[in-house]
Design a protein around this motif. Sequence first.
Motif, short mmCIF file in Angstrom:
data_model
loop_
_atom_site.label_atom_id
_atom_site.label_comp_id
_atom_site.label_asym_id
_atom_site.label_seq_id
_atom_site.Cartn_x
_atom_site.Cartn_y
_atom_site.Cartn_z
N ARG A 149 4.06 4.21 0.50
CA ARG A 149 4.16 3.12 1.58
C ARG A 149 2.96 2.41 1.50
O ARG A 149 3.02 0.66 1.59
CB ARG A 149 4.11 3.41 3.12
N ALA A 150 1.62 2.86 1.28
CA ALA A 150 0.38 2.02 1.15
C ALA A 150 0.34 1.08 0.08
O ALA A 150 0.07 0.11 -0.19
CB ALA A 150 -0.65 3.05 0.93
N GLY A 151 1.07 1.62 -0.91
CA GLY A 151 1.17 0.92 -2.39
C GLY A 151 1.98 -0.24 -2.28
O GLY A 151 1.58 -1.48 -2.90
N GLU A 152 3.00 -0.58 -1.44
CA GLU A 152 3.95 -1.48 -1.25
C GLU A 152 3.35 -2.30 -0.44
O GLU A 152 3.59 -3.58 -0.81
CB GLU A 152 5.18 -0.74 -0.65
N SER A 160 -0.81 3.62 -6.86
CA SER A 160 -0.66 4.62 -5.71
C SER A 160 0.46 5.84 -5.95
O SER A 160 0.06 6.68 -5.89
CB SER A 160 0.16 3.87 -4.67
N ILE A 161 1.31 5.36 -6.85
CA ILE A 161 2.35 6.59 -7.15
C ILE A 161 1.38 7.36 -8.61
O ILE A 161 1.58 8.63 -8.53
CB ILE A 161 3.44 5.82 -7.74
N GLU A 294 -8.66 6.09 -0.50
CA GLU A 294 -8.79 4.99 -1.69
C GLU A 294 -7.65 3.92 -1.69
O GLU A 294 -7.75 2.96 -2.20
CB GLU A 294 -8.78 5.87 -2.81
N HIS A 295 -6.48 4.48 -1.04
CA HIS A 295 -5.24 3.23 -1.08
C HIS A 295 -5.24 2.68 0.35
O HIS A 295 -4.04 2.20 0.70
CB HIS A 295 -4.08 4.14 -1.54
N LEU A 359 -16.45 6.59 2.24
CA LEU A 359 -16.08 7.88 2.72
C LEU A 359 -15.04 8.59 1.68
O LEU A 359 -15.18 9.83 1.68
CB LEU A 359 -15.32 7.76 4.14
N ALA A 360 -14.23 7.67 1.00
CA ALA A 360 -13.20 8.19 0.20
C ALA A 360 -14.19 8.83 -1.01
O ALA A 360 -13.58 9.88 -1.44
CB ALA A 360 -12.36 7.13 -0.37
#
Length: 415
Positions: A149-152, A160-161, A294-295, A359-360
């Motif tokens: 979802r974050a990548g889209e 992301s994948i 990160e994403h 933080l990541a």
Amino acid sequence: MPLFKYQALSTEGKQSRGTLEAPTTDNALQVLSKKGLTVFSLEAITSNSATGAANSSKTSFTPSGSQEQNHKNISQEELLICVQELSTLLNAGIPLADALLNIAQGHETRPIGASLHATYKNLRSGLSLASSLKESGLKLPAYVHELVRAGEETGKLGASIQSASQQMEADASFRRETRNALTYPMVLIASGLLATLVVFIFVVPKFANILTNPKADIPIFSRWVLQSGLWLVNNKILATVSFALAAGGFFFIISKQKVRDQIWEISSNLPILGKWISHVELARWGSMFAVLLEHHVPLLEALRHSENSLSGKSWRHKAELICRDVKAGQSLAGSMQAHHFLDAVGLNLIRVGEQSGKLAHTTASLAQMHRTYAQQSMKQFLILLEPVTILLVSVLLGGIMISVMLAITSLTNVI
């Protein structure tokens, strides 16, 4: 009579397509099921006699029982391979729909192929990839759906994948390391039990006649061992059935997730094993939390989804409290300190990450640190487990032989 167009998988895993006449959808499913086919798409074709025009109403369909059975047959290794293939194709510039279709066609002969085809159809119907994956019913970890979802949303779906596949590989690696580490102790225990059984069946009964001698002063433990060996010889079928039922019951109980969670929770309070479990929990939590941040997943959502990586009930409870405190406005490091989630070193890393806006990065360092500690704790645990296992097996076999010798020496009073 209505005409149905279907797509299904045979018992050999081959894809089958065709048409079938049946009164209703249920009748069509029953006929196909009797043929040994697992339906993943069913299209009802009806004719309009008034206008002479043919209309078709297509339903994306998967019987709940067959779908559940197919998902049980899909291993985490297969899911990992498919996620890795998808990230590779997307990063190579292949369009999403084409990439997903290619992967589905490459796995047509396996149960996962039907789920991938369903995902592709949902995607072509206008759903997002995250929604399509959820609709397919694939048992992917929660963070995979969140990363997709974050990548889209950010336009970095391939990256992301790829991060999701790396996290899945880390989880798979942890499972492999744990199984490999416990293999040798389990072999020792199994060998000891087998040797004990052989002694009880073939050695102990040869001295059972001592029990019939009224003048022999046999110790209680020796008498119990001889009687047990004699009982096993005289009741082989009953003993075999009882052992099989006990083993089956044990594995059935262990297969329950609630039982495994309870065992994990109890083990977390043990001296050496508990230390290893703490490092494992924090390593998995930190790794997932860092990947989500990160994403560009929002902090609260990242905390909620990272909570799913924790196996222990007490750890999940702490994570819930931390999420509640952060939502109320408290700092992440302050909440973790209040609930004893991390040690001083870990708290410093989180505090520095909050202050610097990285933080990541600091959480990823925290995960790596605990992963290293977990490996060291596992080695320490195995160093102690192997000699303890050997000692227990030796004591068991030695105790049996000593009891037999004591029974033999008791005959000296008769002589």
